[in-house]
Write an enzyme that holds these catalytic residues in place. Sequence first.
Site, PDB file in Angstrom:
ATOM      1  N   ALA A 130       0.904  -1.610  -0.308  1.00 40.85           N
ATOM      2  CA  ALA A 130       0.192  -0.272   0.260  1.00 40.85           C
ATOM      3  C   ALA A 130       0.762   1.412  -0.581  1.00 40.85           C
ATOM      4  CB  ALA A 130      -0.712   0.343   1.088  1.00 40.85           C
ATOM      5  N   CYS A 131       1.871   1.691  -0.839  1.00 38.55           N
ATOM      6  CA  CYS A 131       2.939   2.314  -1.046  1.00 38.55           C
ATOM      7  C   CYS A 131       1.612   3.952  -1.876  1.00 38.55           C
ATOM      8  CB  CYS A 131       4.090   2.707  -1.273  1.00 38.55           C
ATOM      9  SG  CYS A 131       4.795   1.283  -0.587  1.00 38.55           S
ATOM     10  N   THR A 132       1.960   4.832  -1.427  1.00 38.44           N
ATOM     11  CA  THR A 132       2.027   6.358  -1.933  1.00 38.44           C
ATOM     12  C   THR A 132       2.391   7.383  -2.336  1.00 38.44           C
ATOM     13  OG1 THR A 132      -0.642   5.739  -1.233  1.00 38.44           O
ATOM     14  CG2 THR A 132      -0.433   7.796  -2.149  1.00 38.44           C
TER      15      THR A 132
END
Length: 350
Positions: free
Chosen positions: A24-26
Site C-alpha cells: 500500500a505505498c503512495t
Amino acid sequence: MRGSRHSLVAGLCVSLSLMQPIEACTRAVYLGSDGMVITARSMDWKVDVGTNLWVLPRGMQRTGEAGPQSVQWTSKYGSVVATGYDVSTTDGMNEKGLVANLLWLVESEYSDPHVARKPPLAISLWAQYVLDNFSTVQEAVDALSGEPFTVVTANVPGEPRLATLHLSISDATGDSAIVEYVKGRQVIHHDRKYQVMTNSPLFEEQLALEQYWRNIGGTVFLPGTNRAADRFARAMFYINAIPKNETPDIAVASVFSVIRNVSVPYGINTPEEPNISSTRWRTVADQKRRIYFFESALTPNTFWVNLNDIDFSPSGKVMKLDLGTNQKNVFSGNAAKDFQPAKPFRFLGL
C-alpha cells in the site's frame, strides 16, 4: 454514454477496492507557488524493510548486476537514497532535485532480456540509474524512451515472490513521469499533471479513476479505505486542495499531512488481504530547497537531510545513516552531520 462511462469507472473502483491485494505505498507531488515542488511517498510493507539512508557521491562506477552483458555507467550526480534491505534503492533525491520512487505494482511484466537484446539492469538499480544519470524528468524520458536496458527482476529478499514494481520520477520544475512494464513492454506516462501514483491498477487505469472522482468532487465524498484506488482518490484531491502560496515550512507540513492521510495505521493486519501492510516510513522531498525529510512510524519526530550540506564530489565519501531495526533510531533536525563513512552497499543482482 456519459452515464455508462461513469458506471463502468464506478464498477472498476468497487472491484479494485474489494479484490486487489497490494502493497500500500503512495506517491504525491505538490506544485506550489514561486516554483515550489515537493514530492512525498509512503513505504508500506508487512515486515521491516531494512531501510537506511545513504549518501552516494558522483563518479561511482556501476554495473547492472545482471550478468556479463549488464549495462554499465558512472554516476553523474550524487544522491541521498533510502534503501530496501540495503540491497536496493527504493526512494531518493539527487543533487539536482530529481526524485525517484519505486512502488509495488503486481501487474508488472518485464521483458525477457534474451528476446529484448538490450543490456540487462537488475531491478534493484532501476531508481538509482535514474538518480545517477539525469537532472530532469525530460532528460530521463528522452533517454529511457530509447530503452538503453531491460529491467530484470528477482525475488524479494527472504520471500519466494518476484519483485514487481513501477517507477515514478519528478523534478524541481514539477514535471513528472511514470514508468511501467506492461506485458513485457516499457510504457512511459509523461506529464506535469501526473502528480499521484499508488499501486494497482496500471497507471492508465488510475487516470480513469482520477477523472471519475474529479467529477464527483472531494468536498462531496471521498473513499476512505486503505486500498490503492481509494488512496489515489484522496491523495489527488488533498495534494491539490492544500494552499499553494504558503512558506516552504508550512508547505512541507501540509504535504506531510497529505501523505499521512493516505498511510496505513501501524499494526494493521488484514488476514483476507495479506498484502495490505502498515506504513513503515514516509519521505518528503523539497526539490527547490534540496531538503529530504524522513519520518519513521516508530520514532517521535521527523528529521531531514539538507543536500546543500553534503559533499557530492567524486572525492566525497559514501556515507550511511543507520536507522536501526524497524527504523527506530531517533534523529533530530538536520541529520547530515550524523552520517558516517561506510563501505557502499551491494545492489542485489542475479
